[in-house]
Scaffold this motif. Structure first.
Motif, PDB file in Angstrom:
ATOM      1  N   SER A 127      -0.541  -4.017   4.150  1.00  0.00           N
ATOM      2  CA  SER A 127      -0.260  -2.732   4.784  1.00  0.00           C
ATOM      3  C   SER A 127      -0.468  -1.568   3.810  1.00  0.00           C
ATOM      4  N   THR A 128       0.024  -1.709   2.603  1.00  0.00           N
ATOM      5  CA  THR A 128      -0.136  -0.622   1.626  1.00  0.00           C
ATOM      6  C   THR A 128      -1.596  -0.469   1.211  1.00  0.00           C
ATOM      7  N   GLN A 129      -2.342  -1.561   1.178  1.00  0.00           N
ATOM      8  CA  GLN A 129      -3.762  -1.437   0.870  1.00  0.00           C
ATOM      9  C   GLN A 129      -4.495  -0.660   1.967  1.00  0.00           C
ATOM     10  N   ALA A 130      -4.105  -0.896   3.240  1.00  0.00           N
ATOM     11  CA  ALA A 130      -4.718  -0.150   4.347  1.00  0.00           C
ATOM     12  C   ALA A 130      -4.369   1.331   4.257  1.00  0.00           C
ATOM     13  N   GLN A 131      -3.137   1.636   3.946  1.00  0.00           N
ATOM     14  CA  GLN A 131      -2.724   3.034   3.812  1.00  0.00           C
ATOM     15  C   GLN A 131      -3.447   3.700   2.631  1.00  0.00           C
ATOM     16  N   ALA A 132      -3.641   2.926   1.569  1.00  0.00           N
ATOM     17  CA  ALA A 132      -4.357   3.492   0.423  1.00  0.00           C
ATOM     18  C   ALA A 132      -5.807   3.781   0.786  1.00  0.00           C
ATOM     19  N   SER A 159      -4.244  15.975  -0.912  1.00  0.00           N
ATOM     20  CA  SER A 159      -4.819  14.687  -0.507  1.00  0.00           C
ATOM     21  C   SER A 159      -5.004  13.767  -1.713  1.00  0.00           C
ATOM     22  N   GLN A 160      -5.323  14.328  -2.873  1.00  0.00           N
ATOM     23  CA  GLN A 160      -5.442  13.518  -4.085  1.00  0.00           C
ATOM     24  C   GLN A 160      -4.098  12.901  -4.479  1.00  0.00           C
ATOM     25  N   VAL A 161      -3.041  13.723  -4.340  1.00  0.00           N
ATOM     26  CA  VAL A 161      -1.700  13.226  -4.660  1.00  0.00           C
ATOM     27  C   VAL A 161      -1.305  12.088  -3.717  1.00  0.00           C
ATOM     28  N   ASP A 162      -1.623  12.248  -2.418  1.00  0.00           N
ATOM     29  CA  ASP A 162      -1.287  11.199  -1.456  1.00  0.00           C
ATOM     30  C   ASP A 162      -2.024   9.894  -1.777  1.00  0.00           C
ATOM     31  N   TYR A 163      -3.277  10.026  -2.191  1.00  0.00           N
ATOM     32  CA  TYR A 163      -4.051   8.826  -2.516  1.00  0.00           C
ATOM     33  C   TYR A 163      -3.472   8.107  -3.734  1.00  0.00           C
ATOM     34  N   ARG A 164      -3.118   8.861  -4.766  1.00  0.00           N
ATOM     35  CA  ARG A 164      -2.538   8.231  -5.966  1.00  0.00           C
ATOM     36  C   ARG A 164      -1.211   7.543  -5.634  1.00  0.00           C
ATOM     37  N   ALA A 165      -0.426   8.143  -4.772  1.00  0.00           N
ATOM     38  CA  ALA A 165       0.851   7.538  -4.378  1.00  0.00           C
ATOM     39  C   ALA A 165       0.635   6.214  -3.651  1.00  0.00           C
ATOM     40  N   GLN A 166      -0.388   6.180  -2.791  1.00  0.00           N
ATOM     41  CA  GLN A 166      -0.679   4.934  -2.084  1.00  0.00           C
ATOM     42  C   GLN A 166      -1.170   3.838  -3.041  1.00  0.00           C
ATOM     43  N   LEU A 167      -1.919   4.225  -4.072  1.00  0.00           N
ATOM     44  CA  LEU A 167      -2.362   3.250  -5.069  1.00  0.00           C
ATOM     45  C   LEU A 167      -1.173   2.649  -5.824  1.00  0.00           C
ATOM     46  N   GLU A 168      -0.185   3.462  -6.140  1.00  0.00           N
ATOM     47  CA  GLU A 168       1.010   2.951  -6.814  1.00  0.00           C
ATOM     48  C   GLU A 168       1.786   2.006  -5.898  1.00  0.00           C
ATOM     49  N   ASN A 169       1.807   2.328  -4.599  1.00  0.00           N
ATOM     50  CA  ASN A 169       2.459   1.413  -3.661  1.00  0.00           C
ATOM     51  C   ASN A 169       1.746   0.061  -3.611  1.00  0.00           C
ATOM     52  N   VAL A 170       0.425   0.100  -3.708  1.00  0.00           N
ATOM     53  CA  VAL A 170      -0.340  -1.152  -3.717  1.00  0.00           C
ATOM     54  C   VAL A 170       0.036  -1.983  -4.939  1.00  0.00           C
ATOM     55  N   ARG A 171       0.114  -1.329  -6.100  1.00  0.00           N
ATOM     56  CA  ARG A 171       0.469  -2.071  -7.317  1.00  0.00           C
ATOM     57  C   ARG A 171       1.876  -2.666  -7.202  1.00  0.00           C
ATOM     58  N   ALA A 172       2.816  -1.923  -6.630  1.00  0.00           N
ATOM     59  CA  ALA A 172       4.177  -2.422  -6.473  1.00  0.00           C
ATOM     60  C   ALA A 172       4.210  -3.630  -5.539  1.00  0.00           C
ATOM     61  N   GLN A 173       3.470  -3.557  -4.435  1.00  0.00           N
ATOM     62  CA  GLN A 173       3.441  -4.674  -3.507  1.00  0.00           C
ATOM     63  C   GLN A 173       2.721  -5.888  -4.112  1.00  0.00           C
TER      64      GLN A 173
END
Length: 381
Positions: A127-132, A159-173
């Protein structure tokens, strides 16, 4: 007519007592001579009889210094396998005495909870990868709109900030997935080494706790001697030294090479631990067996070899009773080395041809003649 002279009567009166006294002295002298001659003859003829086993011939030569030790046989590779999770054993695939290979499955644990957590973690990761990916697409779209002048720069930066946040969520998951995968792998217990199962403490259907020991495995193909030596004998501990030893229950004389020495002594026992590699193949049944041996020094000592138990007053002024020229003599010696393991001492001070006596004599026996019989029957006869 003159009277007869009286002097003759007086002379006769004194001659008779003198004659009797001389006779008495002569008798006493003869009696004394008769009594002393047998005693002197008996004293001169008295000889101490020994048998061949009572004496030991002095041997001269070189002797190698040996330092005695005791220890045990152990496996170089051994492993204690514990459960990493609390679960129920669904299958146990190894028995005591069975040889296993590295990576072989020993136990499977029924850890359905961990499997469910792994599935959940993988779903969250997807899910987090899809959001990223969606955030990346939006960022690229806003970059094009910014270049065309349709949006402000602030919107693009958001939009850049949102993308970086999603990448961090991917790493956490992804980290959660890794943890869940490890927990799931812990349900399958593999052998870390190749060897033989020596202990099994788990049965199918048994619930085990995290940290509980399930198996003990040793590699019987690589064994070594583990022993200790007092710190005051540390000069004997040199890597490469030859070792002679025997295993309890095995009369064969074996050899080994000293391979490792602990750099420090044990603070409680003041002993230094060392290890030796056997030169011969040893049966795995000898693991844990008692070992008694000697560290053989590379330096030799020249002297005279005699039994250690024949030395008297060894701590103060050592001496031995010996037979020299068929007479008992006391000889002071200098002890160069004592070997209690084989009851041998290396000394100096004796002569070639001396026979060291196992019998302890008294000072009154010194210089008495000795006869040595070949057997006890000859001595008694």
């Amino acid at each position: 007519m003159r009277p007869a002279p009286r002097i003759s009567h007086t002379s006769t009166r004194f001659r008779t007592p003198l004659l009797n006294l001389s006779t008495l002295c002569l008798c006493l002298l003869l009696t004394a001579c008769q009594n002393s001659e047998p005693e002197q003859a008996r004293s001169e003829a008295e000889t101490i009889e020994l048998i061949q086993d009572d004496v030991v011939a002095v041997q001269t030569g070189d002797s190698v210094s040996k330092t005695a030790f005791t220890g045990t046989i152990r496996a170089v590779q051994h492993s204690s396998i514990q459960a990493q999770v609390t679960a129920t054993a669904s299958a146990v695939n190894a028995q005591v005495g069975q040889r296993v290979s590295k990576g072989q499955v020993l136990v499977r644990l029924n850890n359905q909870d961990n499997a469910a957590r792994l599935a959940q973690a993988r779903a969250n990761l997807a899910s987090t990868q899809a959001q990223a990916n969606q955030a990346r697409v939006m960022m690229e779209r806003k970059r094009r709109l910014l270049n065309q002048g349709f949006i402000s720069k602030v919107e693009y930066e958001q939009s850049q900030v949102d993308y970086r946040a999603q990448l961090e969520n991917v790493r956490a998951q992804q980290a959660n997935v890794d943890i869940a995968e490890k927990a799931d792998r812990d349900g399958t217990i593999l052998s870390p080494i190749s060897g033989v199962i020596t202990q099994r403490q788990v049965e199918p259907g048994q619930t085990v706790s995290a940290g509980q020991t399930l198996f003990e495995i040793v590699n019987p193909d690589r064994l070594e001697i583990q022993a200790k030596l007092p710190s005051d004998q540390q000069s004997a501990l040199k890597v490469g030294q030859k070792i002679e030893y025997k295993i309890q229950g095995n009369p064969a004389q074996l050899t080994a090479t000293l391979s490792r020495v602990s750099p420090i002594a044990d603070l409680a026992s003041r002993q230094i631990e060392f290890f030796a590699t056997p030169n011969e193949s040893i049966n795995s049944l000898s693991i844990g067996a008692f070992v008694e041996g000697n560290i053989v020094s590379s330096n030799s000592i020249s002297g005279q070899l005699i039994p250690l138990d024949t030395i008297q007053d060894i701590q103060n002024k050592p001496y031995v009773w010996a037979i020299r020229q068929n007479k008992i003599v006391r000889i002071d010696i200098h002890v160069l080395e004592q070997r209690y393991s084989d009851n041998t001492a290396i000394v100096s001070g004796l002569q070639a041809g001396d026979l060291v006596s196992r019998v302890k004599f008294s000072p009154q026996n010194e210089q008495q003649p000795v006869s040595i019989s070949q057997t006890a029957e000859n001595a008694s006869g």
